[in-house]
Enzyme design. Structure first.
Site, PDB file in Angstrom:
ATOM      1  N   THR A 147     -17.053  17.667   0.691  1.00 49.91           N
ATOM      2  CA  THR A 147     -16.415  17.615   2.013  1.00 49.91           C
ATOM      3  C   THR A 147     -17.241  18.233   3.143  1.00 49.91           C
ATOM      4  OG1 THR A 147     -14.526  18.343   3.331  1.00 49.91           O
ATOM      5  CG2 THR A 147     -15.098  19.744   1.488  1.00 49.91           C
ATOM      6  N   GLU A 148     -17.048  17.645   4.334  1.00 54.43           N
ATOM      7  CA  GLU A 148     -17.626  18.206   5.553  1.00 54.43           C
ATOM      8  C   GLU A 148     -17.112  19.635   5.774  1.00 54.43           C
ATOM      9  OE1 GLU A 148     -18.062  15.271   8.669  1.00 54.43           O
ATOM     10  OE2 GLU A 148     -17.053  16.623  10.042  1.00 54.43           O
TER      11      GLU A 148
ATOM     12  N   GLY B 114       0.837  -1.204   0.000  1.00 49.80           N
ATOM     13  CA  GLY B 114       0.000   0.000   0.000  1.00 49.80           C
ATOM     14  C   GLY B 114       0.863   1.241   0.000  1.00 49.80           C
TER      15      GLY B 114
ATOM     16  N   PHE C 258     -15.053  21.056  12.301  1.00 51.96           N
ATOM     17  CA  PHE C 258     -15.532  19.830  11.654  1.00 51.96           C
ATOM     18  C   PHE C 258     -16.557  19.169  12.569  1.00 51.96           C
ATOM     19  CE2 PHE C 258     -13.588  17.083   8.134  1.00 51.96           C
ATOM     20  CZ  PHE C 258     -13.487  18.139   7.255  1.00 51.96           C
TER      21      PHE C 258
ATOM     22  N   LEU D 288     -17.652  12.907  -3.262  1.00 56.47           N
ATOM     23  CA  LEU D 288     -17.730  13.525  -1.938  1.00 56.47           C
ATOM     24  C   LEU D 288     -17.817  15.043  -2.019  1.00 56.47           C
ATOM     25  CD1 LEU D 288     -17.487  12.929   1.166  1.00 56.47           C
ATOM     26  CD2 LEU D 288     -15.159  13.752   0.926  1.00 56.47           C
TER      27      LEU D 288
ATOM     28  N   ARG E  31     -16.479   7.366  12.976  1.00 51.96           N
ATOM     29  CA  ARG E  31     -15.257   8.172  12.919  1.00 51.96           C
ATOM     30  C   ARG E  31     -15.603   9.645  12.781  1.00 51.96           C
ATOM     31  NH1 ARG E  31     -12.294  10.548   8.730  1.00 51.96           N
ATOM     32  NH2 ARG E  31     -13.396   9.525   7.018  1.00 51.96           N
TER      33      ARG E  31
ATOM     34  N   GLU F 115      -6.582   2.809   6.945  1.00 50.41           N
ATOM     35  CA  GLU F 115      -8.002   2.443   6.916  1.00 50.41           C
ATOM     36  C   GLU F 115      -8.232   0.935   6.936  1.00 50.41           C
ATOM     37  OE1 GLU F 115     -10.321   4.753   4.172  1.00 50.41           O
ATOM     38  OE2 GLU F 115     -12.089   3.513   4.469  1.00 50.41           O
TER      39      GLU F 115
ATOM     40  N   ALA G  80      -0.790   5.880   4.826  1.00 45.00           N
ATOM     41  CA  ALA G  80      -0.342   4.962   5.878  1.00 45.00           C
ATOM     42  C   ALA G  80       0.885   4.184   5.416  1.00 45.00           C
ATOM     43  CB  ALA G  80      -1.468   4.017   6.272  1.00 45.00           C
ATOM     44  N   GLY G  81       0.847   3.676   4.189  1.00 40.78           N
ATOM     45  CA  GLY G  81       1.959   2.878   3.677  1.00 40.78           C
ATOM     46  C   GLY G  81       3.230   3.702   3.528  1.00 40.78           C
TER      47      GLY G  81
ATOM     48  N   GLN H  26     -19.174   3.767   7.686  1.00 39.73           N
ATOM     49  CA  GLN H  26     -19.573   5.178   7.711  1.00 39.73           C
ATOM     50  C   GLN H  26     -20.223   5.613   6.400  1.00 39.73           C
ATOM     51  OE1 GLN H  26     -16.669   8.763   8.115  1.00 39.73           O
ATOM     52  NE2 GLN H  26     -17.900   8.633   9.972  1.00 39.73           N
TER      53      GLN H  26
ATOM     54  N   SER I  52      -9.156  10.439  10.134  1.00 37.59           N
ATOM     55  CA  SER I  52      -8.607   9.300   9.400  1.00 37.59           C
ATOM     56  C   SER I  52      -7.242   9.627   8.802  1.00 37.59           C
ATOM     57  CB  SER I  52      -9.550   8.866   8.294  1.00 37.59           C
ATOM     58  OG  SER I  52      -8.904   7.895   7.515  1.00 37.59           O
ATOM     59  N   LEU I  53      -7.117  10.817   8.233  1.00 40.16           N
ATOM     60  CA  LEU I  53      -5.788  11.204   7.733  1.00 40.16           C
ATOM     61  C   LEU I  53      -4.810  11.160   8.903  1.00 40.16           C
ATOM     62  CD1 LEU I  53      -6.579  14.176   5.301  1.00 40.16           C
ATOM     63  CD2 LEU I  53      -6.085  11.794   4.747  1.00 40.16           C
TER      64      LEU I  53
ATOM     65  N   HIS J  78     -21.196   9.028   4.563  1.00 45.71           N
ATOM     66  CA  HIS J  78     -20.974  10.474   4.620  1.00 45.71           C
ATOM     67  C   HIS J  78     -22.285  11.155   4.237  1.00 45.71           C
ATOM     68  CE1 HIS J  78     -19.278  14.426   4.002  1.00 45.71           C
ATOM     69  NE2 HIS J  78     -18.121  13.993   4.479  1.00 45.71           N
TER      70      HIS J  78
ATOM     71  N   GLY K  95      -0.631   4.481  -0.017  1.00 46.52           N
ATOM     72  CA  GLY K  95      -1.371   5.658   0.441  1.00 46.52           C
ATOM     73  C   GLY K  95      -0.601   6.281   1.594  1.00 46.52           C
TER      74      GLY K  95
ATOM     75  N   HIS L  15     -18.691   5.817   2.817  1.00 48.30           N
ATOM     76  CA  HIS L  15     -17.507   6.666   2.794  1.00 48.30           C
ATOM     77  C   HIS L  15     -16.281   6.049   3.459  1.00 48.30           C
ATOM     78  CE1 HIS L  15     -15.181  10.319   2.635  1.00 48.30           C
ATOM     79  NE2 HIS L  15     -15.114  10.419   3.939  1.00 48.30           N
TER      80      HIS L  15
ATOM     81  N   ARG M 199     -21.151  12.444  11.693  1.00 54.32           N
ATOM     82  CA  ARG M 199     -21.690  12.009  10.397  1.00 54.32           C
ATOM     83  C   ARG M 199     -22.842  11.027  10.504  1.00 54.32           C
ATOM     84  NH1 ARG M 199     -15.826  11.508   7.372  1.00 54.32           N
ATOM     85  NH2 ARG M 199     -15.618  13.769   7.187  1.00 54.32           N
TER      86      ARG M 199
HETATM   87  C1  LIG Z   1     -13.234  11.255  -1.172  1.00 53.38           C
HETATM   88  C2  LIG Z   1     -12.643  11.061   0.192  1.00 53.38           C
HETATM   89  C3  LIG Z   1     -12.307  12.163   0.970  1.00 53.38           C
HETATM   90  C4  LIG Z   1     -11.767  11.993   2.237  1.00 53.38           C
HETATM   91  N1  LIG Z   1     -11.458  13.103   2.974  1.00 53.38           N
HETATM   92  C5  LIG Z   1     -10.899  12.938   4.204  1.00 53.38           C
HETATM   93  C6  LIG Z   1     -10.513  14.066   4.974  1.00 53.38           C
HETATM   94  O1  LIG Z   1     -10.652  15.206   4.557  1.00 53.38           O
HETATM   95  N2  LIG Z   1      -9.981  13.851   6.196  1.00 53.38           N
HETATM   96  C7  LIG Z   1      -9.787  12.600   6.707  1.00 53.38           C
HETATM   97  O2  LIG Z   1      -9.282  12.468   7.816  1.00 53.38           O
HETATM   98  N3  LIG Z   1     -10.120  11.506   5.973  1.00 53.38           N
HETATM   99  C8  LIG Z   1     -10.659  11.645   4.746  1.00 53.38           C
HETATM  100  N4  LIG Z   1     -10.987  10.539   4.011  1.00 53.38           N
HETATM  101  C9  LIG Z   1     -10.559   9.219   4.478  1.00 53.38           C
HETATM  102  C10 LIG Z   1      -9.061   9.053   4.225  1.00 53.38           C
HETATM  103  O3  LIG Z   1      -8.698   9.742   3.072  1.00 53.38           O
HETATM  104  C11 LIG Z   1      -8.672   7.593   4.069  1.00 53.38           C
HETATM  105  O4  LIG Z   1      -9.200   6.826   5.122  1.00 53.38           O
HETATM  106  C12 LIG Z   1      -7.155   7.434   4.077  1.00 53.38           C
HETATM  107  O5  LIG Z   1      -6.545   8.313   3.159  1.00 53.38           O
HETATM  108  C13 LIG Z   1      -6.762   5.994   3.779  1.00 53.38           C
HETATM  109  O6  LIG Z   1      -5.377   5.939   3.641  1.00 53.38           O
HETATM  110  P1  LIG Z   1      -4.627   4.549   3.568  1.00 53.38           P
HETATM  111  O7  LIG Z   1      -3.188   4.861   3.450  1.00 53.38           O
HETATM  112  O8  LIG Z   1      -5.063   3.690   4.683  1.00 53.38           O
HETATM  113  O9  LIG Z   1      -5.169   3.848   2.237  1.00 53.38           O
HETATM  114  P2  LIG Z   1      -5.269   4.370   0.723  1.00 53.38           P
HETATM  115  O10 LIG Z   1      -4.869   5.760   0.536  1.00 53.38           O
HETATM  116  O11 LIG Z   1      -6.623   3.965   0.267  1.00 53.38           O
HETATM  117  O12 LIG Z   1      -4.183   3.485  -0.016  1.00 53.38           O
HETATM  118  C14 LIG Z   1      -4.312   2.102  -0.175  1.00 53.38           C
HETATM  119  C15 LIG Z   1      -3.091   1.588  -0.919  1.00 53.38           C
HETATM  120  O13 LIG Z   1      -3.114   0.166  -0.912  1.00 53.38           O
HETATM  121  C16 LIG Z   1      -2.780  -0.322  -2.198  1.00 53.38           C
HETATM  122  N5  LIG Z   1      -3.400  -1.649  -2.344  1.00 53.38           N
HETATM  123  C17 LIG Z   1      -4.651  -2.028  -2.003  1.00 53.38           C
HETATM  124  N6  LIG Z   1      -4.832  -3.321  -2.280  1.00 53.38           N
HETATM  125  C18 LIG Z   1      -3.674  -3.788  -2.785  1.00 53.38           C
HETATM  126  C19 LIG Z   1      -3.230  -5.051  -3.274  1.00 53.38           C
HETATM  127  N7  LIG Z   1      -4.028  -6.125  -3.303  1.00 53.38           N
HETATM  128  N8  LIG Z   1      -1.964  -5.156  -3.739  1.00 53.38           N
HETATM  129  C20 LIG Z   1      -1.134  -4.079  -3.746  1.00 53.38           C
HETATM  130  N9  LIG Z   1      -1.513  -2.853  -3.302  1.00 53.38           N
HETATM  131  C21 LIG Z   1      -2.752  -2.729  -2.835  1.00 53.38           C
HETATM  132  C22 LIG Z   1      -3.324   0.714  -3.147  1.00 53.38           C
HETATM  133  O14 LIG Z   1      -2.643   0.666  -4.385  1.00 53.38           O
HETATM  134  C23 LIG Z   1      -3.014   2.011  -2.379  1.00 53.38           C
HETATM  135  O15 LIG Z   1      -1.694   2.417  -2.644  1.00 53.38           O
HETATM  136  C24 LIG Z   1     -11.539  10.692   2.734  1.00 53.38           C
HETATM  137  C25 LIG Z   1     -11.855   9.594   1.966  1.00 53.38           C
HETATM  138  C26 LIG Z   1     -12.434   9.768   0.718  1.00 53.38           C
HETATM  139  C27 LIG Z   1     -12.817   8.546  -0.051  1.00 53.38           C
END
Ligand SMILES: Cc1cc2nc3c(=O)[nH]c(=O)nc-3n(C[C@H](O)[C@H](O)[C@H](O)COP(=O)(O)OP(=O)(O)OC[C@H]3O[C@@H](n4cnc5c(N)ncnc54)[C@H](O)[C@@H]3O)c2cc1C
Length: 581
Positions: free
Chosen positions: A240-241, A10, A113, A238, A376, A365, A14-15, A226, A381-382, A228, A12, A341, A272
């Site tokens: 945003t809130e 991952g 928020f 989305l 939440r 997440e 977190a990764g 959740q 979450s960020l 939204h 994102g 959401h 929410r």
């Molecule tokens: C539209 C939207 C707006 C949001 N706005 C906010 C906000 O303003 N504030 C807030 O706190 N939260 C917000 N959230 C929630 C927050 O953005 C997410 O919960 C958070 O960014 C998730 O991050 P993550 O690193 O856990 O996963 P992600 O960013 O979802 O990344 C997941 C990663 O895993 C990889 N992956 C998945 N499965 C596999 C696999 N089988 N093999 C290899 N790679 C894989 C993907 O390629 C990706 O790189 C929002 C969410 C959405 C959908």
């Protein structure tokens, strides 16, 4: 065979944060992502990230708001870490170059928020995730961390009960590889696409959660999903809130700010779960627009904020409304309806990110620490991704530095994982012999198997109708029945693309298998939980029941579906209380 000391699945927030932290203590860290890192869903986060940065706000107030917001289901030791580490996490990103919006005096600006007692959400206009993800991506490049882009992880390699790597499909070549490692961090994001009407990216299919579950890790609190309150009617993108944080109103068909009936204190900025239920209630009772509670909408009115504020603070929201609904929020209200959401539940971890499987860590997440409990708060979450990404990266690196590298041939299970996945993929590519399956006219593929799209649509529809904002025993039983049937149909799926090279349809088939497993845990957990708490609202059990249900659901994989067990909530000093806003 490929080997690395530590593999992070991952890319994102977190990764990337986990990998950066791990790289400080071990050299050989690799990231695997099924899409280019900058296409991870984190990039879409809009409204902001919470941290009590001073003034009259404090981490203690943030902790209290988060626990109350969670309807007292969050594990309080985790929440304390989340909120106390928050200022450091935000300031660190600021120092790394993240461009936060500023006040006139140059401080990081903060907006109100939902469910928060103070303006605590730091932001970059309405593109916060974009800004944070790009900043961390630069860091990972700078640190020389190897990234496998467009590699899809299919399962974990287990060796003597410990996690020792992953099996991954190189999507471009179609080749399957074992990647052994001393430890693995899963940071694979949420499962939003299990539902129709989701704000989530198409890639949010919960793969990592399903992979850990199949390997024996329990999933925690999966029934808490959740919705939204404000997604754009028609596309469910989305809104945003932050739009309500900047002062936007929710109004019904009579032009009334209806939140006064549901949360007179916090109005549009109630949590929410409460706002989403209020909107659906307005629709059900005929005070909305469109087709009632099934497909209706209310208005999000920003007009009184004025053109200047909308352009400065909510430029992306304006663009989205203009491009996807033909509406300029400066002059017209935005039609909105609730949409799936966020995944509160996920892979159960402790506060160091460790799962029940030795050598396997999870953050972001896909994980459930649990800091969000039954609901939440926006902006948390960020924060969760940065705080627990860092902690999990450090813990996994520490563990990995003490472990020997699994050698070729060690523990037969290595080869089994690869072999099993090969057979699974070969079966999908080969298709169905003899024309069984198919759900009657038009559902089948050319070979008589069932088309992916048929199963996907049915799964999403039953989850939205029966495991949505309002739930009943009857609906949940129907959902479980539907999902079992869809799982049977999945055994006979048929795809049109039989090639191995860049076969995205094959990837979608593997993703669907993950989503079906998760849908089953969500519906089964919701059916068992006979109370209402946070996002889980049972019309037949409308009250919270702390005596019986102040506990976490733990879903274990069995071949017949999830086996449910329960665990106590970790309470430090915040006793469960009423939840009035
Ligand atoms: C539209 C939207 C707006 C949001 N706005 C906010 C906000 O303003 N504030 C807030 O706190 N939260 C917000 N959230 C929630 C927050 O953005 C997410 O919960 C958070 O960014 C998730 O991050 P993550 O690193 O856990 O996963 P992600 O960013 O979802 O990344 C997941 C990663 O895993 C990889 N992956 C998945 N499965 C596999 C696999 N089988 N093999 C290899 N790679 C894989 C993907 O390629 C990706 O790189 C929002 C969410 C959405 C959908």
């Amino acid at each position: 065979m490929i080997t690395h000391d530590l593999v992070v699945v991952g890319a994102g927030l977190a990764g990337l944060r986990a990998a950066k932290e791990a790289k400080k203590s071990i050299d050989d860290v690799a990231i695997i992502s099924k899409v280019h890192p900058l296409r991870s869903h984190s990039v879409a986060a809009q409204g902001g990230i919470n941290a009590a940065l001073g003034g009259t706000d404090s981490p203690d107030a943030h902790i209290r708001d988060t626990i109350k917001g969670s309807d007292y289901l969050a594990d309080q030791d985790g929440v304390e870490i989340l909120c106390r580490d928050a200022p450091g996490a935000v300031l660190e990103l600021d120092r790394l170059g993240a461009l936060f919006s500023r006040t006139e005096s140059g401080k990081i600006a903060q907006r109100p928020f939902g469910g928060a007692g103070f303006p605590r959400t730091c932001y970059s206009a309405d593109k916060t995730g974009h800004m944070l993800l790009h900043t961390l991506f630069e860091q990972v490049i700078k640190d020389g961390i190897e990234i496998y882009r467009e590699w899809y992880v299919t399962s974990l390699i287990m060796w003597g009960g410990k996690c020792r790597g992953v099996v991954a499909l190189d999507i471009k070549s179609g080749e399957l590889h074992t990647i052994t490692a001393r430890a693995v961090v899963l940071a694979t994001g949420g499962y939003g696409r299990v539902y129709s009407r989701s704000t989530n990216a198409l890639i949010n299919t919960g793969d990592g959660i399903a992979i850990a579950y199949r390997a024996g890790s329990p999933l925690k609190d999966m029934e808490f999903v959740q919705f939204h309150p404000t997604t754009l009617f028609g596309t469910n993108i989305l809104i945003t809130e932050g739009a309500r944080g900047e002062g936007g109103y929710l109004v019904n068909r009579h032009g009334e700010r209806f939140m006064k009936r549901y949360a007179p204190g916090q109005m549009e900025l109630a949590p929410r779960d409460i706002v989403a239920r209020a909107i659906v209630t307005e629709l059900k009772e005929g005070r909305g627009y469109g087709k009632g509670s099934e497909d209706g909408y209310v208005h999000l009115d920003l007009r009184h904020l004025g053109a200047e504020k909308i352009k400065e603070r909510l430029p992306q929201i304006r663009e989205i409304a203009m491009n996807f609904a033909g509406i300029d929020p400066i002059t017209e209200p935005i039609p909105v309806q609730p949409g799936q959401h966020y995944s509160m539940g996920g892979i159960a971890t402790d506060t160091s990110g460790a799962t029940s499987i030795e050598g396997l860590y999870a953050a972001g997440e896909c994980a459930c620490v649990s800091v969000h409990g039954a609901n939440r708060l926006g902006g948390n979450s960020l924060l969760d991704t940065l705080v627990f990404g860092k902690i999990a990266g450090a813990a996994a690196a520490k563990y990995a530095s003490k472990m020997p590298m699994p050698a070729p041939g060690d523990g037969n299970d290595n080869n089994n994982a690869l072999q099993n996945d090969k057979s699974r993929i070969d079966a999908i590519l080969k298709g169905v012999d003899g024309g069984e399956g198919g759900e009657g006219g038009g559902d089948g593929g050319e070979d008589g198997g069932v088309r992916l799209s048929v199963i996907v649509q049915k799964m999403r529809q039953t989850m939205l109708s029966n495991v949505g904002i309002f739930r009943t025993r009857e609906g949940l039983e129907n959902a479980v029945k539907d999902i079992k049937k869809l799982k049977d149909m999945y055994r006979n799926i048929s795809i049109d693309d039989r090639d191995r090279v860049f076969n995205t349809e094959l990837v979608q088939a593997l993703e669907l298998g993950c989503m079906l497993d998760l849908a089953h845990t969500i519906a089964a957990g919701a059916l068992a939980r006979e109370e209402s708490r946070g996002s889980h609202y049972r019309l037949d059990f409308p009250k919270r029941d702390d005596r019986t249900w102040l506990k976490h659901t733990m879903a274990y994989f069995t071949k017949d579906g999830p086996g449910l067990e329960y665990e106590d909530v970790r309470i430090t000093k915040y006793r469960p209380d009423g939840r009035v806003y």
